[in-house]
Design an enzyme around this catalytic site. Structure first.
Site, mmCIF file in Angstrom:
data_model
loop_
_atom_site.group_PDB
_atom_site.id
_atom_site.type_symbol
_atom_site.label_atom_id
_atom_site.label_comp_id
_atom_site.label_asym_id
_atom_site.label_seq_id
_atom_site.Cartn_x
_atom_site.Cartn_y
_atom_site.Cartn_z
ATOM 1 N N HIS A 152 0.869 -1.181 0.000
ATOM 2 C CA HIS A 152 0.000 0.000 0.000
ATOM 3 C C HIS A 152 0.905 1.229 0.000
ATOM 4 C CE1 HIS A 152 -3.553 -2.471 1.176
ATOM 5 N NE2 HIS A 152 -2.609 -3.238 1.731
ATOM 6 N N GLU A 162 -7.299 -12.480 5.984
ATOM 7 C CA GLU A 162 -6.259 -11.846 6.815
ATOM 8 C C GLU A 162 -6.671 -12.023 8.276
ATOM 9 O OE1 GLU A 162 -5.887 -7.602 6.274
ATOM 10 O OE2 GLU A 162 -3.987 -7.498 7.390
ATOM 11 N N ASP A 202 2.558 -2.699 4.578
ATOM 12 C CA ASP A 202 2.684 -1.289 4.985
ATOM 13 C C ASP A 202 4.027 -1.116 5.703
ATOM 14 O OD1 ASP A 202 -0.208 -0.358 4.402
ATOM 15 O OD2 ASP A 202 -0.485 -2.155 5.623
HETATM 16 N N1 ADE Z 1 -4.904 -1.304 4.204
HETATM 17 C C1 ADE Z 1 -3.588 -1.132 4.410
HETATM 18 N N2 ADE Z 1 -3.064 -2.238 4.944
HETATM 19 C C2 ADE Z 1 -4.058 -3.149 5.068
HETATM 20 C C3 ADE Z 1 -4.148 -4.471 5.534
HETATM 21 N N3 ADE Z 1 -3.090 -5.139 6.010
HETATM 22 N N4 ADE Z 1 -5.356 -5.064 5.533
HETATM 23 C C4 ADE Z 1 -6.421 -4.431 5.076
HETATM 24 N N5 ADE Z 1 -6.405 -3.189 4.622
HETATM 25 C C5 ADE Z 1 -5.223 -2.545 4.612
HETATM 26 ZN ZN ZN Z 2 -2.642 -5.149 2.549
#
Ligand code: ADE
Ligand code: ZN
Length: 333
Positions: free
Chosen positions: A11, A192, A271
């Site tokens: 991201h 996730e 991230d």
């Molecule tokens: N936006 C940024 N990182 C994310 C993540 N790990 N899961 C979901 N949305 C996100």
């Molecule tokens: Zn992500």
């Protein structure tokens, strides 16, 4: 020299380092609720995905102009090159910026300025993937897709991110069908924090070509059979999973078991400004914590190019073949 690799789950807003955040805040007259970079970094202790998202969306307040987005992408590409990244498929979250009145054109034009010179300056080919925020409505996602129409030359695909549990893929079936009509490739975050049903929906209802995360896939043997049979790539993010407490410690990450099960796994940074490492740092971490040897690491790098959206034209296939040859020729010594 680091192992050559593609990064497929990144991201761009998640690459906003504290130093750049404060520089942009000063430039744009934005008051941040942290005294300095040290205090900001101290806030990077997350309990789960939502606690991270709250801070992540808040810090985006500093991103206002095309130049801000260009600088953000340039900073990422500079770091990525040093981490051995040769190809990057980069997510961005237009709805998170629209919420502050920052338009699609500002975001895409700014990012594209840095991406357009990336091959020449950094030796990194790039793609942009526009993500919909799954905790917003399907109507808002559809409006976002409409707003992107003038910029589709710069956008390869669509993704789905933000708070997963309670926001299943089924909400976005129509939006994904519309995106496919426009010739866009399709990925989605799934599994996730959510259970395997989220992955099934992403596959069956959205028709995604890759699953972002898929961490919990091993809980469902039928799902594993499907992912293996269709060679659906998973873009795993081990450091993210630890920082967002999806797993307790990296030593417990299922990556080795997933590879043993025949899943097409890739390793990515998600991230990196928030989770303690960029993608080559992640490769080193899984080597140390999970005992993945050199050939396993090479397999992950190979998979990253195989799973990329570099395909179609002869020129792109040639580029992929060149990257794969670099992976095979790489010496770890
Ligand atoms: N936006 C940024 N990182 C994310 C993540 N790990 N899961 C979901 N949305 C996100
Ligand atoms: Zn992500």
């Amino acid at each position: 020299m680091p192992l050559p690799k593609a990064e497929l789950h990144l991201h761009i807003e998640g690459t906003l380092e504290p130093e750049l955040a404060f520089a942009l805040a000063a430039r744009n007259g934005v008051q941040l609720p942290y005294a300095d970079t040290e205090e900001l970094r101290k806030a990077y202790l997350f309990d789960d995905l939502q606690s991270f998202l709250d801070l992540y969306y808040g810090l985006m307040a500093v991103l206002r102009t095309e130049a801000d987005f260009e600088e953000l992408a340039e900073a990422y590409l500079t770091r990525a090159a040093a981490q051995g990244v040769r190809h990057a498929e980069i997510f961005f979250d237009p709805q998170a910026h629209a919420a502050r009145g920052v338009e699609m054109g500002t975001v895409v034009t700014g990012l594209t300025r840095a991406l357009a010179r990336s091959e020449e300056r950094h030796g990194i080919s790039t793609r942009l993937i526009m993500c919909f925020l799954r905790d917003q409505s399907a109507a808002s996602a559809m409006e976002t897709l409409e707003a992107a129409r003038p910029y589709l030359d710069h956008i390869t695909g669509v993704g789905l991110d933000s708070a997963e549990v309670g926001n299943p893929a089924s909400k976005f079936t129509e939006v994904y069908a519309a995106a496919a009509e426009l010739g866009l490739r399709k990925v989605a975050h799934a599994g996730e924090e959510g259970d395997p049903s989220y992955v099934w929906e992403a596959l069956d209802l959205l028709g995604v070509e890759r699953i972002d995360h898929g961490l919990r896939s091993l809980e469902d043997p039928e799902l594993v059979r499907r992912l293996v049979a269709d060679r659906v790539p998973l873009t795993l993010c081990p450091l993210s999973n630890v920082r967002l407490r999806a797993i307790d410690v990296l030593e417990e990450h299922p990556l080795p078991r997933m590879m043993d099960a025949g899943l097409l796994c890739t390793v990515n940074s998600d991230d990196p400004a928030y989770f303690g490492g960029y993608v080559d740092d992640t490769f080193h971490a899984v080597h140390e914590a999970l005992g993945l040897g050199q050939e396993r690491l090479r397999e992950l790098a190979r998979n990253s190019f195989l799973a990329s959206f570099l395909d179609g034209s002869a020129a792109e296939e040639e580029l992929r073949a060149r990257y794969l040859a670099e992976v095979e020729a790489y010496s770890f010594d």
